[in-house]
Scaffold this active site. Structure first.
Site, PDB file in Angstrom:
ATOM      1  N   ASP A 273     -19.171   5.295  -1.231  1.00  0.00           N
ATOM      2  CA  ASP A 273     -18.145   4.989  -2.218  1.00  0.00           C
ATOM      3  C   ASP A 273     -17.770   3.512  -2.204  1.00  0.00           C
ATOM      4  O   ASP A 273     -17.447   2.935  -3.243  1.00  0.00           O
ATOM      5  CB  ASP A 273     -16.897   5.840  -1.958  1.00  0.00           C
ATOM      6  CG  ASP A 273     -17.088   7.290  -2.399  1.00  0.00           C
ATOM      7  OD1 ASP A 273     -18.075   7.570  -3.095  1.00  0.00           O
ATOM      8  OD2 ASP A 273     -16.250   8.135  -2.030  1.00  0.00           O
TER       9      ASP A 273
ATOM     10  N   ASN B 229      -9.882   2.703  -7.357  1.00  0.00           N
ATOM     11  CA  ASN B 229      -9.239   3.622  -6.418  1.00  0.00           C
ATOM     12  C   ASN B 229      -7.730   3.419  -6.348  1.00  0.00           C
ATOM     13  O   ASN B 229      -6.958   4.293  -6.697  1.00  0.00           O
ATOM     14  CB  ASN B 229      -9.827   3.465  -5.012  1.00  0.00           C
ATOM     15  CG  ASN B 229     -10.935   4.454  -4.732  1.00  0.00           C
ATOM     16  OD1 ASN B 229     -11.342   5.208  -5.616  1.00  0.00           O
ATOM     17  ND2 ASN B 229     -11.427   4.457  -3.516  1.00  0.00           N
TER      18      ASN B 229
ATOM     19  N   ARG C  34      12.527   0.287   0.547  1.00  0.00           N
ATOM     20  CA  ARG C  34      12.381  -0.483   1.777  1.00  0.00           C
ATOM     21  C   ARG C  34      11.410   0.268   2.674  1.00  0.00           C
ATOM     22  O   ARG C  34      11.584   1.463   2.925  1.00  0.00           O
ATOM     23  CB  ARG C  34      13.724  -0.658   2.495  1.00  0.00           C
ATOM     24  CG  ARG C  34      14.721  -1.532   1.766  1.00  0.00           C
ATOM     25  CD  ARG C  34      16.067  -1.531   2.467  1.00  0.00           C
ATOM     26  NE  ARG C  34      17.028  -2.431   1.836  1.00  0.00           N
ATOM     27  CZ  ARG C  34      17.762  -2.113   0.776  1.00  0.00           C
ATOM     28  NH1 ARG C  34      17.656  -0.897   0.238  1.00  0.00           N
ATOM     29  NH2 ARG C  34      18.600  -2.987   0.260  1.00  0.00           N
TER      30      ARG C  34
END
Length: 271
Positions: free
Chosen positions: A45, A122, A148
């Site tokens: 991939d 991706n 955060r």
């Protein structure tokens, strides 16, 4: 038809690349690295991601197909033992094309620097080496939350099985035009609070991330990472462009998910 081949670079992949190139040229197909109509990825991939970014400027004119030489990949339909069959299909059979949605990210700066736009197949991730990432998260122009934490991952449906899955994100079928926003180690206590769950945004929704603390950011698009300073905002949405994959036979997404994450465990359980 014009074609190009991108190899992982190891000995086995390079040998397969040479063989496929020879076979296809014997069928009078033209090898053209600059203007290919078909790009063949030989590797995994990661190799197909490299091929995608190499030809990202030609998405309307170029389609991709993969031969995987390692572990089963999500983007690679064929194995080395099927090379001759694949070559005949390419040379003799009109192919079908499936299209997958992409992520568009636009980085804007506090200074008058030109904005940066890129696409990801991706995902894109945002981190910092200077403490916590702190963002004002806006969806469709309205404040949603103050984030955060260690960072954020924005993935495509086809990328939802990659880093996004490791972060606890949902697996989304690539026929759904959406992006997914997944947190990395968010800070949640009596003072700070985030949604804590992945957000799936449809193609007509835009997410805007505004830094609330001056930081330099490590922003990765697929497997390419750069450092950015003076960031004013980061805009994320489903891109207008799509990636095109060649199909000569069915390659169901849920079969790939099962074979990658479930099938081996089931066999061990049965044993």
């Amino acid at each position: 038809m014009k074609f190009s081949i991108v190899s992982k670079g190891d000995k086995r992949s390079n040998k397969i690349m040479a063989t496929v190139k020879q076979y296809l040229t014997d069928f009078n197909l033209i090898y053209d690295e600059k203007l290919p109509e078909l790009v063949i990825s030989v590797g995994g991939d990661g190799t197909l991601l490299e091929a995608f970014h190499r030809y990202v400027h030609r998405l309307k004119s170029t389609a991709f197909i993969g031969i995987h030489t390692g572990h089963l990949g999500f983007y690679a339909d064929w194995v080395p033992e099927e090379i001759e069959k694949l070559v005949i299909e390419i040379a003799k059979t009109p192919y079908q094309v499936v299209e997958y949605p992409l992520l568009e990210m636009i980085i804007r700066f506090k200074t008058e620097r030109k904005e940066i736009r890129f696409l990801a197949l991706n995902e894109a991730t945002i981190k910092t080496a200077e403490g916590s990432v702190v963002f004002d998260v806006q969806i469709r122009g309205e404040h949603f939350e103050t984030f955060r934490g260690d960072g954020l991952c924005i993935s495509t449906p086809s990328g939802s099985t990659a880093y996004n899955k490791a972060l606890g994100g949902a697996i989304i079928h690539p026929s759904i035009e959406a992006i997914q926003l997944t947190e990395m180690a968010s800070i949640n206590n009596r003072v700070f609070r985030t949604i804590g769950s992945p957000l799936i945004l449809p193609k007509h929704h835009t997410c805007l991330l505004k830094p609330m603390v001056d930081r330099s950011f490590l922003i990765a698009r697929d497997h390419y990472t750069d450092t950015y300073t003076d960031v004013k905002s980061i805009q994320c949405r489903v891109a207008k462009e799509k990636v095109r994959f060649v199909r000569y036979r069915p390659f169901p997404f849920w079969n790939r998910v099962r074979d990658s994450f479930v099938a081996e465990g089931e066999e061990v359980h049965k044993a």
